[in-house]
Design a protein around this motif. Sequence first.
Motif, short mmCIF file in Angstrom:
data_model
loop_
_atom_site.label_atom_id
_atom_site.label_comp_id
_atom_site.label_asym_id
_atom_site.label_seq_id
_atom_site.Cartn_x
_atom_site.Cartn_y
_atom_site.Cartn_z
N LYS A 140 45.77 69.93 32.48
CA LYS A 140 46.40 68.66 32.09
C LYS A 140 45.40 67.55 31.80
N LEU A 141 44.26 67.93 31.21
CA LEU A 141 43.33 66.89 30.79
C LEU A 141 43.92 66.16 29.59
N ARG A 142 43.78 64.86 29.60
CA ARG A 142 44.26 64.02 28.51
C ARG A 142 43.10 63.72 27.57
N SER A 143 43.42 63.19 26.40
CA SER A 143 42.36 62.86 25.45
C SER A 143 41.39 61.83 26.05
N VAL A 144 41.89 60.91 26.85
CA VAL A 144 41.02 59.92 27.50
C VAL A 144 40.08 60.60 28.50
N ASP A 145 40.56 61.66 29.16
CA ASP A 145 39.71 62.41 30.09
C ASP A 145 38.61 63.15 29.33
N LEU A 146 38.99 63.78 28.23
CA LEU A 146 38.02 64.54 27.44
C LEU A 146 36.97 63.64 26.80
N ALA A 147 37.33 62.41 26.51
CA ALA A 147 36.39 61.46 25.89
C ALA A 147 35.49 60.79 26.93
N TYR A 148 35.83 60.91 28.22
CA TYR A 148 35.07 60.22 29.26
C TYR A 148 33.60 60.67 29.24
N GLN A 149 32.73 59.70 29.39
CA GLN A 149 31.29 59.96 29.46
C GLN A 149 30.69 59.01 30.48
N PRO A 150 29.94 59.55 31.44
CA PRO A 150 29.27 58.65 32.38
C PRO A 150 28.28 57.76 31.62
N LYS A 151 27.97 56.66 32.21
CA LYS A 151 27.01 55.74 31.56
C LYS A 151 25.68 56.46 31.38
N GLY A 152 25.05 56.18 30.28
CA GLY A 152 23.75 56.79 30.02
C GLY A 152 23.82 57.82 28.91
N GLU A 153 23.03 58.84 29.04
CA GLU A 153 22.89 59.84 27.98
C GLU A 153 23.67 61.12 28.26
N GLY A 154 24.53 61.16 29.25
CA GLY A 154 25.22 62.39 29.63
C GLY A 154 26.23 62.86 28.61
N ARG A 155 26.67 64.09 28.80
CA ARG A 155 27.70 64.68 27.95
C ARG A 155 29.05 64.05 28.23
N THR A 156 29.93 64.08 27.23
CA THR A 156 31.32 63.72 27.47
C THR A 156 31.97 64.89 28.21
N CYS A 157 33.16 64.67 28.70
CA CYS A 157 33.90 65.75 29.36
C CYS A 157 34.13 66.90 28.37
N GLN A 158 34.52 66.57 27.13
CA GLN A 158 34.75 67.62 26.13
C GLN A 158 33.47 68.41 25.85
N GLN A 159 32.35 67.74 25.76
CA GLN A 159 31.08 68.44 25.54
C GLN A 159 30.75 69.35 26.72
N THR A 160 31.11 68.93 27.92
CA THR A 160 30.89 69.75 29.11
C THR A 160 31.80 70.97 29.08
N VAL A 161 33.05 70.80 28.65
CA VAL A 161 33.98 71.93 28.49
C VAL A 161 33.43 72.90 27.44
N ASN A 162 32.89 72.37 26.35
CA ASN A 162 32.28 73.23 25.32
C ASN A 162 31.12 74.03 25.91
N HIS A 163 30.30 73.37 26.73
CA HIS A 163 29.16 74.04 27.36
C HIS A 163 29.65 75.15 28.30
N LEU A 164 30.72 74.90 29.03
CA LEU A 164 31.28 75.93 29.91
C LEU A 164 31.76 77.13 29.11
N TYR A 165 32.37 76.88 27.97
CA TYR A 165 32.77 77.98 27.08
C TYR A 165 31.54 78.78 26.66
N ASP A 166 30.48 78.07 26.26
CA ASP A 166 29.23 78.75 25.87
C ASP A 166 28.66 79.57 27.01
N LEU A 167 28.69 79.02 28.23
CA LEU A 167 28.19 79.76 29.39
C LEU A 167 29.02 81.02 29.64
#
Length: 189
Positions: free
Chosen positions: A58-85
Amino acid sequence: MKTKLIIITILFAVISINSQEKLPYREIPVMPESYTAQNTVARMIDGLAFRYYWSTDKLRSVDLAYQPKGEGRTCQQTVNHLYDLSNMLLLLTKTEFKQALEKDKMTFLTMRKQTLLNLQALSNRIKTSENLLEFTVIKEGKASITFFNIINGPIADAIWHTGQVASFRRSSGNPISSKINHFKGTVKE
């Protein structure tokens, strides 16, 4: 007329809910009766998949767009990385498992489903292996990647990033359900 519209809306909602495909790892599968190296590693994968299931549920679009301050990945980019792993783990363990779509054609939901199915295929492959040594990658007659590297590499990395997704969603105001028992791998009804 208004009553008919309400009934049709309710029926549509019930049919929609019932027709949704059940994904693996809503709960952790039943424990094997014996402790073997294969069952232990497969259980680690099952625990990862259970946590991934609930951190991405039940992740929402706002959750997927979330990015910690700085240079980190967004939540969606982290999900993509998990798929790659999950795909890297399939490759390293010589687990042949067809991907439903190419990555660039996947929505969040199809990527989530494929990642869970990849982890299930990986767990099953490890359970049925005769010896974890069969997953050692040999190059030029030498072990270049041992199974220990697979554990402390992509498996540990996937656990780490699944925790990040859980943290990101909490930070964006959508914490994981309190009905989840991570210790037992179950859900309170």
